[in-house]
Design an enzyme around this catalytic site. Structure first.
Site, mmCIF file in Angstrom:
data_model
loop_
_atom_site.group_PDB
_atom_site.id
_atom_site.type_symbol
_atom_site.label_atom_id
_atom_site.label_comp_id
_atom_site.label_asym_id
_atom_site.label_seq_id
_atom_site.Cartn_x
_atom_site.Cartn_y
_atom_site.Cartn_z
ATOM 1 N N ASP A 41 0.593 -1.430 -0.394
ATOM 2 C CA ASP A 41 -0.013 0.438 0.232
ATOM 3 C C ASP A 41 1.231 1.065 -0.028
ATOM 4 O O ASP A 41 1.938 1.577 -0.015
ATOM 5 C CB ASP A 41 -1.092 -0.255 0.857
ATOM 6 C CG ASP A 41 -0.807 -0.526 2.215
ATOM 7 O OD1 ASP A 41 0.619 -0.400 2.366
ATOM 8 O OD2 ASP A 41 -0.981 -0.584 3.592
ATOM 9 N N GLU B 9 -6.101 3.653 4.283
ATOM 10 C CA GLU B 9 -6.385 3.905 5.384
ATOM 11 C C GLU B 9 -7.457 4.823 5.546
ATOM 12 O O GLU B 9 -8.051 5.295 5.964
ATOM 13 C CB GLU B 9 -5.668 4.853 5.352
ATOM 14 C CG GLU B 9 -4.072 4.635 5.926
ATOM 15 C CD GLU B 9 -3.296 3.976 6.988
ATOM 16 O OE1 GLU B 9 -4.590 3.471 7.700
ATOM 17 O OE2 GLU B 9 -2.726 3.916 7.281
#
Length: 407
Positions: free
Chosen positions: A89, A149
């Site tokens: 990520d 997130e």
């Protein structure tokens, strides 16, 4: 596994470790550049640019996302075989960094969850595997994903076709997540539920408002909201089995009153919900709003609710995880591999990939020499000396899984 195959696999592990160690300085430099260039959300143009620059000389099939600044890079090996996906990520958090590091971010955002290490480690794995593409028995998809997130970037990349990027769907998918609270170099995972689902229940409680001196003339929703909060906190203890619990927390609370002598006409609440199974999540979603609406009605109020499903449970396929644990034991020794006794109640959107493809998420200890640090803190510091290990583990997991073939 035949003796010949076992010997070949062992030499591969040693080769990756040595080659990864030779990349140490460059991986640390890239990680620190990414750390300083941190961006948040789904649109990360500067981060994407750095990654594209680093991938340019590896002769990969590279595509960019449409609804987000993702990168999908496909490495086709010189021998036929299945497809494996490796994910890292890319996004940071809206936290002003207070580490005092020379490469600290100054933009008001921060890589406080270690995604800069995830990107650098995945780049390292791409370099290791690309250098041995002629021996590679299959194809590796490198998934660089924004928006972990809270923006569900993994789900968006799946919708845009990342799982079909190589033509055939992956037979397995793996990801690493660094942890600044675990001793550096320790590897942690478990079979089954690895991390919790994350959902929210938004509530608006309607009363009538009025003068604070004469509450009997109206319906004050504030004390009713207190009852809802207490009922929410006891729901898990009395409505769910002890063996499959949920964590439910009231995280937001406000009213529409703007003066100390005015009773609120409405109160807004939000509950964060963490579960480890779909059965428990269904129970919370179906029964909690009904119970709370009944309490509101009994007090003359009206409750509006909105359930917002976010990340599912991160589920490590048991068979794949047993293979992963065998690889990890061989790479670093059984004493440095932890079989996690219970899942983490944090959440991860690699869960979307694991809903579609069997695989596993592994934690990598990256606590600095100064001691353990919490994730998502403005003071979070990571030992980026674990980057060669990250690259080795990812490359080795892909290599070993491809060597096993379709089965």
């Amino acid at each position: 596994m035949t003796p010949a195959t076992e010997e070949k696999t062992t030499s591969t592990a040693e080769g990756f470790a040595d080659a990864a160690e030779s990349l140490r300085d460059s991986l640390i430099a890239i990680r620190r550049e990414l750390h300083s260039a941190v961006e948040i959300g789904l649109d990360l143009p500067r981060t994407q640019g750095i990654l594209l620059r680093e991938l340019a000389d590896l002769d990969l099939e590279v595509t960019r996302g449409e609804g987000l600044t993702s990168i999908t890079a496909v490495l086709r090996g010189g021998r036929p075989g299945p497809v494996v996906l490796l994910r890292g990520d890319m996004d940071g958090l809206p936290i002003a960094e207070a580490t005092g590091l020379p490469f600290a971010a100054t933009s008001g955002a921060m890589h406080a969850c270690g995604h800069d290490l995830h990107m650098a480690g995945l780049l390292g794995a791409a370099r290791l595997l690309a250098a041995r593409r002629d021996e590679l028995a299959g194809t590796v998809v490198f998934m660089f994903q924004p928006g972990e997130e809270g923006q569900a970037g993994g789900r968006i990349m799946i919708e845009e076709g990342v799982l079909d990027a190589a033509g055939d769907r992956p037979v397995a998918a793996y990801a690493l997540h660094v942890d600044s609270a675990t001793s550096s170099g320790r590897l942690v995972t478990r079979e089954g539920a690895m991390m919790a689902s994350a959902s929210a229940l938004r509530m608006t409680l309607h009363g009538t408002g009025g003068h604070a001196a004469f509450p009997q003339l109206g319906i004050d929703p504030v004390p009713v909201a207190a009852q809802l909060i207490l009922a929410t906190q006891t729901f898990a203890a009395r409505r769910l089995p002890a063996t499959d619990q949920a964590v439910i927390s009231i995280t937001r609370l406000s009213s529409d009153s703007e003066a100390s002598n005015v009773l609120a006409a409405s109160v807004f609440l939000e509950a964060n919900i963490r579960t480890l199974s779909m059965t428990t999540l269904d129970t919370v979603r179906d029964e909690l709003p009904t119970m709370l609406a009944g309490i509101a009605e009994a007090n003359g109020c009206r409750l509006e609710t909105e359930f917002i499903a976010s990340y599912p449970v991160t589920y490590n396929d048991p068979a794949e995880t047993r293979e992963v644990l065998s690889v990890l034991d061989g790479l670093v020794g059984v004493e440095r591999v932890t079989r996690l006794a219970a899942p983490s109640m944090a959440s991860e959107d690699f869960s979307y990939v694991l809903q579609e493809v069997p695989g596993a998420l592994v934690f990598v200890g990256a606590a600095p020499d100064s001691g353990p640090m919490p994730l998502h803190s403005e003071h979070a510091v990571f030992d980026d000396g674990v980057l060669p290990l990250q690259a080795t583990v990812l490359a080795e997991l892909a290599w070993r899984r491809l060597a096993r073939g379709e089965a």
